[in-house]
Design an enzyme around this catalytic site. Sequence first.
Site, PDB file in Angstrom:
ATOM      1  CB  THR A 131      -1.138  -0.790  -5.757  1.00  0.00           C
ATOM      2  OG1 THR A 131      -0.356  -0.559  -6.894  1.00  0.00           O
ATOM      3  CG2 THR A 131      -2.479  -0.124  -5.958  1.00  0.00           C
TER       4      THR A 131
ATOM      5  CG  ASN B 126       8.188  -4.913   3.101  1.00  0.00           C
ATOM      6  OD1 ASN B 126       7.501  -4.921   2.089  1.00  0.00           O
ATOM      7  ND2 ASN B 126       7.701  -4.611   4.287  1.00  0.00           N
TER       8      ASN B 126
ATOM      9  CB  THR C 210      -1.133  -8.335  -3.299  1.00  0.00           C
ATOM     10  OG1 THR C 210      -1.214  -7.248  -2.403  1.00  0.00           O
ATOM     11  CG2 THR C 210      -1.515  -7.888  -4.689  1.00  0.00           C
TER      12      THR C 210
END
Lengths: 393, 393
Positions: B189, B388, B156
């Site tokens: 994840t 983030n 990702t």
Amino acid sequence: MTTENQGVTAPKGFRAAGVTAGLKPSGKPDIALVLNDGPIRNAAGVFTGNRVKAAPVRWCEQIFGGTGGFSPAIAAVVLNSGGANACTGPAGYADTVATAEHLAAALDVGSTQIAVCSTGLIGERLPMDKILTGSTAAVAALHEQGGVDAAVAIMTTDTVPKQVVVAAGGFTVGGMAKGAGMLAPALATMLVVVTTDAVADNHALDTALRAATRVSFDRLDSDGAMSTNDTVLLLASGASGVQPSQEVLTAAVTRACQDLANQLLADAEGATKEISIEVVHAASEDDAVEVGRVVARNSLVKTAFFGGDANWGRILAAVGTSRAAFDPDQIDVAINGVWICKQGSTGEDRSLVDLAGRKAHVVIDLHAGVETATILTNDLSHAYVHENSAYST
Amino acid sequence: MTTENQGVTAPKGFRAAGVTAGLKPSGKPDIALVLNDGPIRNAAGVFTGNRVKAAPVRWCEQIFGGTGGFSPAIAAVVLNSGGANACTGPAGYADTVATAEHLAAALDVGSTQIAVCSTGLIGERLPMDKILTGSTAAVAALHEQGGVDAAVAIMTTDTVPKQVVVAAGGFTVGGMAKGAGMLAPALATMLVVVTTDAVADNHALDTALRAATRVSFDRLDSDGAMSTNDTVLLLASGASGVQPSQEVLTAAVTRACQDLANQLLADAEGATKEISIEVVHAASEDDAVEVGRVVARNSLVKTAFFGGDANWGRILAAVGTSRAAFDPDQIDVAINGVWICKQGSTGEDRSLVDLAGRKAHVVIDLHAGVETATILTNDLSHAYVHENSAYST
């Protein structure tokens, strides 16, 4: 006393001072003193749960009879900014004792009647010549409107002094705080002194203070850390002559502590958002507090708020790390009134959430009972990283 | 098979593929498939402790017989990036089941022989047409050197694919990971697939995998969060014909997992430092892990490292929030070899600590016993806040 009298000197029977001892490189005031002129000198204290405790906290626990406890007669509190006196070994503890003894002599009381609080960098000895000279100057500067001077002298990176006055039935509660604490313990401390002219014994004060801190400072959780120096003291002079019921006393002290907690939140280092996390329909109050806390401490939730992102998935993932009773398929989450998560899945359109303002309100409905609790926190911002990475240099 | 064969296809008996299904806006590969050609198809799995579990985790727990457990016959693992399929309700679970059934038909096995993993944003349904078309393409693309394609397809915000090969006595362990996990769960994840051509029954695999994760992924703690999707799978083909002892199998799987954990740490989002926190002379291994973890999760410690500040006071304050056995006046702390804290107070000159490099090594000596543990973490940087806070927008 004028109606403008604020903070710790708002109740009758107290004098205070704030002076410059030269502890801060900035040359700003750095020693505060609060004197209880009586007629009674009852007190209660609540101290940090951190097992690495600064010398002044260990001294206070000693004279208050333990971690939290009450003392027969606390005459005064001396507080210094510019140094935490934590992790300074036996010599640092001796410095605290010397400070108490110096002020005891000046005020003609016993040394165990002098509470000591410190805030600033960990691991450095205090310049005791300045502490003692400054303490003498603080005694000379004591006056009945000195609350604001004291509140200014305990500031570190606080941008404003924090004071409160609560008028109750015939008695008054006042207070000052610096924050810090769980908000920004880079400063190594949340220090709070609450005063009242109510007539109350030590047990009543202890009961009121524990109830008040439990729903105020203990629910303020900005970065999850806990300082070596956190201290909350409550002193009663009895000068109003009014002896309130426990319920009335607790309510007034709680109002004062919640007001100060909100001021600490509003002035947290580097924050752009004040976030209240309300957990409802929890199986127990402990569950509600735990869920609020794990969400408040989650770096991904906090950065999302900084980014103005109504990221309910991160909130749910944080809730999932708690031990609280809930069914993941039953949780609802609202941000600023929009129920963006329903039954653990996508709810209303997240683009409806307005996160432009400074205040954000999260409601987490666990559908597991009837209890509720609210935790206050901030976002995790660039300024937080900047201030806390540059602090000691 | 060439000597360059890497990752999950390094052991004999496995094929893999990575294809582009169009799940990622970037157009990069987003579906990986790992097939166990046998002769045996034993497997073990370890899943997130988060109570809010994504649909694929609930499916895997089902087919593996619980939170962690083992299955009689896992034929293949399909993994998609571009969507976590978490907090998607019963419809999301049905999507996972449909994916397993689709692949089971294509591979002529039972649907409960198909493990499913997903990673990406929480709270959004997967585009099932693309998932099914992509899965069919992945079956067609399976080949014996496909490990690297699979490793690329699960990325990702990873900047590099993460693979490992461990040659043991006559058998091989391979693996791939994407990170994530406790490193940067914005991505929702950490996914790990480890393969081996050893002959091993499900119980032996389960024992090896639990021992390995306990000292690798479980000790990687970058931002304290825990994802809804974390999954670690171990598949055995038996194709080497060699049946190692439990000890030898566990050692090889552990080496593979530790290597992958270090790769995850090195590629953590926005980090400028890789920090190993070694806790020594603890009363128990649990104590050592707890102390390492509270330090690794402390925002003030992490920002100090970002600022290149050898702030041992913050480390001590963090240790003080643990329940581990220690005397605050006995703790020593070293950073990069300099014992800047001795007996809970100032030690060697902090200016001697060199924090210019990317790696930092903290030793915390509790002087309370003989146990030790090391926790790996990162600093808290501006880039962490940036990545983030901007992730879902």
